[in-house]
Design an enzyme around this catalytic site. Structure first.
Site, PDB file in Angstrom:
ATOM      1  N   SER A 123       0.863  -1.189   0.000  1.00 18.50           N
ATOM      2  CA  SER A 123       0.000   0.000   0.000  1.00 18.50           C
ATOM      3  C   SER A 123       0.893   1.229   0.000  1.00 18.50           C
ATOM      4  CB  SER A 123      -0.841  -0.009   1.286  1.00 18.50           C
ATOM      5  OG  SER A 123      -1.507   1.211   1.460  1.00 18.50           O
TER       6      SER A 123
ATOM      7  N   TYR B 236      -1.934  -0.749  10.352  1.00 17.97           N
ATOM      8  CA  TYR B 236      -1.963  -0.989   8.902  1.00 17.97           C
ATOM      9  C   TYR B 236      -0.599  -0.645   8.292  1.00 17.97           C
ATOM     10  CZ  TYR B 236      -3.959  -1.006   4.162  1.00 17.97           C
ATOM     11  OH  TYR B 236      -4.239  -1.267   2.836  1.00 17.97           O
TER      12      TYR B 236
END
Ligand code: NAI
Length: 250
Positions: free
Chosen positions: A141, A154
């Site tokens: 990501s 995350y």
């Protein structure tokens, strides 16, 4: 010529599903895997077959035994695992700063996004070394290359994916195995629209404004990068991190 076989985790939705569809168009046998059996079986129906033999196999990537069974079954059915796309991932329910982040959320995100990628690589690499070739694409990501406020869980998991990809690439280059990483920017999937946006209704428009292209990615645009990087067209590329983000990181 024998079709290649690709395993895609988290294939029931979003980026994973578009990746399965594109791989099928490129004549791979696709093993679509997900934790959600009902959604996974329904998704497989939308993956076209032109003589290939696709399968659905349930696996929770945070469970090593599930992942081992997924890879072993794939090897039994098709004989080889030519491409693994470690795509399954999730965001936390709570967008909290470090001090306020619940420990159980931290454990869950690391288990799925980080350990899940490790387990997938570990088992697939065993088969790939034996067959003398293979390609792995891990989905990280933008949060795996830049810091974020309210998302240390995350971010930690996605930075780990970038690091693990480079390490495994170095370890197994001599065995004919390539390992690369794709870092999507904001992409229109349930993870973005149901996750982040459900906690902050105003946030989608603000995010769009910050992106040079002024729009989110479509999942197919990320899938195109994954499929290319995983294919023989990228045969001299390993250990790389391909950022697909509409210019946001620049
Ligand atoms: P999505 O929510 O549309 O799809 C994720 C899929 O993973 C779902 O089918 C879900 O059932 C499955 N999954 C969740 N936990 C699982 C587990 N423990 N085991 C197996 N499968 C599991 O999400 P999306 O957006 O397609 O995400 C795919 C990947 O892309 C994820 O790794 C995500 O972190 C990453 N990503 C997504 C971005 C976005 O804006 N949508 C941005 C950057 C990265």
């Amino acid at each position: 010529m024998k079709n290649k076989t690709a395993v895609v985790t988290g294939g029931a939705s979003g980026i994973g599903l578009e990746t399965c569809k594109l791989l099928a168009e490129q004549n791979y046998n696709v093993v679509l895997s997900d934790i959600n059996e009902e959604a996974g079986r329904a998704a497989l129906m939308s993956v076209k077959s032109d003589g290939q033999n696709h399968s659905y196999i349930t696996a929770d990537v945070s469970n090593y035994e599930d992942v081992k069974s997924l890879m072993d079954k794939t090897k039994d059915i098709y004989g080889t695992i030519d491409l693994l796309v470690n795509n399954a991932g999730t965001g936390g329910k709570e967008y909290k700063k470090t001090y306020d982040l619940p420990n159980d959320q931290w454990d869950k995100i690391i288990a799925i996004n980080q350990s899940g990628v490790f387990y997938g690589m570990k088992v697939a690499i065993g088969h790939m070394v034996a067959q003398g070739s293979g390609s792995i694409v891990n989905v990280s990501s933008l949060a795996g290359i830049k810091g974020s406020q309210t998302g240390i869980d995350y971010s930690a998991s996605k930075f780990a994916v970038v690091g693990m990809s480079k390490s495994a690439a170095l370890e197994y280059a001599k065995s004919g195995i390539r390992v690369n990483c794709v870092c999507p920017g904001f992409t229109e999937t349930p993870l973005l629209t149901d996750g982040l946006a459900s906690s902050r209704k105003d946030i989608l428009e603000k995010l769009k404004w910050a992106i040079p292209f002024k729009r989110f990615a479509q999942p197919k645009e990320i899938a195109e990068a994954i499929v290319w990087l995983g294919s023989d067209k990228a045969s001299y590329i390993t250990g790389q991190t391909l950022i697909v983000d509409g210019g946001l990181s620049i």
